[in-house]
Design an enzyme around this catalytic site. Structure first.
Site, mmCIF file in Angstrom:
data_model
loop_
_atom_site.group_PDB
_atom_site.id
_atom_site.type_symbol
_atom_site.label_atom_id
_atom_site.label_comp_id
_atom_site.label_asym_id
_atom_site.label_seq_id
_atom_site.Cartn_x
_atom_site.Cartn_y
_atom_site.Cartn_z
ATOM 1 N N TYR A 152 37.206 31.091 40.456
ATOM 2 C CA TYR A 152 38.449 31.636 39.818
ATOM 3 C C TYR A 152 38.387 33.020 39.429
ATOM 4 C CZ TYR A 152 42.285 32.004 36.131
ATOM 5 O OH TYR A 152 43.078 32.607 35.594
ATOM 6 N N LYS A 156 40.767 36.140 41.034
ATOM 7 C CA LYS A 156 41.565 36.956 40.112
ATOM 8 C C LYS A 156 41.216 38.343 40.300
ATOM 9 C CE LYS A 156 44.200 35.657 37.711
ATOM 10 N NZ LYS A 156 45.812 35.306 37.722
#
Length: 393
Positions: A152, A156
């Site tokens: 994640y 990002k």
């Protein structure tokens, strides 16, 4: 966004069905802005009059472009993402499809449809990966991608770079260029928050919250949902020509501006619901090893049983390692001023929804979980020491 200046301005919010996206949409609607919420799931709350909801997937470019049909969108707030915490954090393929592929689609749609402004909701994690950071600022380099403990955070970071690199690119419709910025928020909280607080309350009610860990002097940050709403509205304004496009191409850290020990932050929630705050403190390395073993177990068994990990490695870092950032740039360039909030609103929300300790409700569970905590400690210690014992034989 002043309703007198731009009463007919239209914005589109990806992830508008989620907690923060919906809250942002409602705030903009009250300012006289036309709001389109775009999400793969409907909001849990009733959609106010004047707000339009469109069901769609950011992985599908045609879904996004259909949302732009018949309107001139002045700003996109790109909030939608996947894999922030828990078992979602372990689904690498879906994380990449949404966080990277979805962002590519949003950027392409903005260029094709002539959208002049894009505000991207990023995360502290593009910089932080377990290292101590005290009062860091936007001059800090991105954490190298291979050092991120989870996909994640890695995706990002990739997506934020794409968004900021797209600043100044020519629009295919209407002339002009695309102005972009990225906001890096701390962990979000507030009444009705749907991700972190319910998970914590669930652990408390199941008797799982029996210990804390790490240095009691470690400091982290949080951001109340309404402070984050304020920051996004200010960022959108700061991308306009009348503000000199001051935010164009820029990242900003956003928080409440009050570093606090993670567990002390949640003490009012624990005690406010009638539970005892734990006095046992375990070493951070022990919990990190347990999180690592949990992730490995999920990797092996996840397809058969997609269980919810108690903690992931990233969550251990986020909750137990000092990292907080200066708000000076956001104050100076956006005019951001964090308002004071606490968890009392959230406590009242949970009480109103039937949560809270009942006499005798936890005693037997607590005995069971105390035994499991002891078993956890013994297991991790054995796994940690076993290679050394074997080598010494």
């Amino acid at each position: 966004m002043d309703s007198h200046k731009s009463p007919k301005e239209t914005v589109l919010i990806t992830g508008g069905g989620g907690y923060f996206g919906f809250r942002l949409g409602c705030a903009l609607n009250l300012l006289g802005v036309h709001v389109i919420l775009f999400d793969i799931s409907h909001p849990a709350q009733t959609i106010p009059e004047g707000i339009r909801f469109i069901l769609g997937d950011i992985r599908c470019l045609s879904d996004i472009e259909n949302a732009f049909q018949g309107v001139d969108v002045a700003c996109v707030f790109h909030i939608a993402s996947y894999g922030m915490s828990g078992r979602e954090q372990l689904n690498r393929s879906l994380i990449e499809e949404i966080n990277v592929g979805g962002t590519d689609n949003i950027l392409q749609a903005c260029r094709r449809r002539g959208v002049p402004r894009l505000v991207y909701t990023s995360t502290f994690n593009v910089i932080f990966g377990g290292q101590v950071i005290r009062n860091g600022d936007e001059s800090l380099p991105y954490l190298p991608l291979h050092l991120h403990p989870d996909h994640y955070s890695r995706t990002k970071s990739i997506a934020e770079k794409k968004v900021l690199s797209a600043n100044g690119t020519a629009l295919e419709r209407g002339g002009g260029v695309l102005s972009t910025c990225a906001l890096r928020p701390a962990g979000i909280y507030g009444p009705g928050e749907q991700r972190h607080l319910p998970r914590i309350v669930s652990y408390i009610e199941k008797g799982l919250f029996r210990f804390v860990y790490g240095d009691p002097k470690s400091l982290v940050e949080f951001v109340h949902v309404d402070n984050l709403v304020q920051a996004h509205i200010l960022a959108s304004e700061a991308l306009k020509a009348n503000k000199g496009h001051i935010a164009a191409g820029q990242p900003y850290f956003i928080s409440d501006g009050r570093p606090v020990n993670n567990f002390e932050f949640f003490r009012p929630l624990v005690e406010g619901l009638g539970y005892k705050f734990p006095s046992t403190r375990l070493p951070l390395t022990l919990i990190y090893c347990f999180a690592f073993l949990t992730e490995m177990t999920h990797f092996i068994l996840g397809r058969l049983y997609n269980f919810q990990p108690f903690l992931t490695r990233t969550e251990v870092y986020k909750t137990g390692v000092t990292h907080y950032f200066s708000l000076e740039k956001a104050r100076k360039e956006l005019g951001y001023e964090a308002q004071p909030f606490d968890l009392q609103e959230a406590v009242e929300w949970f009480k109103a929804h039937g949560h809270g300790r009942r006499p005798g409700s936890c005693d037997s569970k607590c005995l069971v979980w105390d035994g499991l905590v002891i078993l956890l400690v013994v297991t991790v210690v054995l796994v940690w020491l076993l290679p050394s014992v074997i080598l010494s034989m």
